[in-house]
Write an enzyme that holds these catalytic residues in place. Structure first.
Site, PDB file in Angstrom:
ATOM      1  CB  SER A   1      -1.385 -16.225  10.797  1.00  0.00           C
ATOM      2  OG  SER A   1      -2.054 -17.313  11.404  1.00  0.00           O
TER       3      SER A   1
ATOM      4  CE  LYS B   1      -2.338 -19.333   3.854  1.00  0.00           C
ATOM      5  NZ  LYS B   1      -1.304 -20.148   3.185  1.00  0.00           N
TER       6      LYS B   1
END
Length: 337
Positions: free
Chosen positions: A303, A52
């Protein structure tokens, strides 16, 4: 609205020297189990512990002087919150985050630690989007969505760009799916660099809106999805990510929470890395044999790794074991490239 590969390349330039070029891990045991060559792109080693940061920094770096001075707002269960908070700290931009009351404590602490203000909400009775929009309007803040914004998607696509530039040819790329920012950006990068590479999206069965949307080609919703993969508890894909996924993704599959926990344990034990439930989604589809591609070169994006260790211990203690599909006499080896 389409997003060109040039925007991902420009994001990579902005992130150079700011974001980490995360490592790629390989494991002989995983290769033997899957009968393929697997390359794990470890975004759990990214700044703030997830991919992110790429999108958050790319978005804030493009704001005007006036927008930077006023500040930004966002809604997030944790990883986008931390990423935006650090990006704001680096660029001296005030950040306010709308976060669910039950967000993992480790993510709350980190978000505050990077200097952001947190506004809590009840995910069962309130809409984070509405709260964030009202807050942004009242204080004249720029709203930075966690996935449905072109600069965010372009930033996330740099993860796949790095992976492909490091390992070369891939037959398939497995990517976790929440709101779709990571897979949208990754698919655009892959289509440019490796046009024949198949893109596989993976999401939790308890939050399968993207899979149903992909199969029906009509946007579907899941209200208040209850999955351990908190980063994938989005209600639906976005106005940008949905069409990008339809245009560029080849397959969408789902995995159970029990399977996610098994994959987390496997990655912790074999690769010696800390992976959160959402971060293990893409690997789960491969390790559980939901998608099998013998002889292929496969990229898997891990992720994130922002997990409450106490909570992880409870999950592992309740894990439902599954008989392995590989020869357990093989040496438990792993390498870092």
């Amino acid at each position: 609205m389409t997003i060109a590969y040039a925007e991902i390349a420009a994001a990579a330039e902005r992130l150079a020297g700011i974001a980490h070029q995360t490592p790629v891990l390989t494991s002989q045991m995983v290769n033997q189990q899957t009968q393929s060559q697997v390359f794990f792109k470890c975004e759990n080693f990214q700044r703030t512990g997830s991919f992110k940061f790429r999108g958050a920094y790319n978005a804030l770096a493009q704001l005007s002087v006036e927008q930077r001075q006023a500040g930004v707002a966002a809604f997030s269960s944790g990883n986008h919150a931390q990423a935006l908070a650090l990006a704001g700290q680096l660029l001296q931009i005030p950040v306010t985050i709308v976060m669910p009351e039950d967000a993992p404590a480790v993510k709350q602490v980190a978000t505050r630690g990077y200097g952001a203000e947190i506004v809590f909400y009840d995910r069962a009775t309130e809409s984070r989007e509405v709260i964030a929009q009202e807050l942004a309007a009242a204080k004249q803040l720029t709203l930075v969505p966690p996935f449905d914004a072109a600069p965010v998607i372009a930033g996330q696509g740099t993860a796949a760009k790095e992976l492909i530039e490091e390992v070369g040819e891939l037959d398939a790329l497995f990517v976790c799916v929440g709101g779709g920012g990571l897979i949208a950006g990754s698919a655009i990068a892959s289509r440019q660099l490796l046009p024949q590479c198949e893109i596989i999206g993976v999401e939790p069965k308890k939050a399968d809106d993207a899979t149903r949307s992909f199969n029906s080609r009509t946007l579907q919703r899941v209200e208040h999805p209850n999955t351990i993969a908190d980063g994938a508890r989005t209600n639906c894909l976005g106005e940008l990510t949905f069409p990008l996924i339809l245009a560029n993704v080849d397959y969408m599959v789902t995995v159970s929470d029990a399977a996610i926990v098994r994959s987390m344990m496997y990655l912790w034990e074999r690769l010696k890395i800390v992976v959160e439930p959402t971060g293990a989604l893409a690997a789960t589809a491969l390790l559980e044999g939901i998608m099998s591609m013998p002889g292929a070169r496969i990229g898997v994006i891990i992720s994130g790794g922002n997990v409450d260790l106490k909570q992880a211990g409870k999950l592992f203690a309740q894990a439902n074991p599954k008989k392995p599909k590989f020869n357990t006499k093989l040496p438990l080896t792993w390498e870092m490239s």
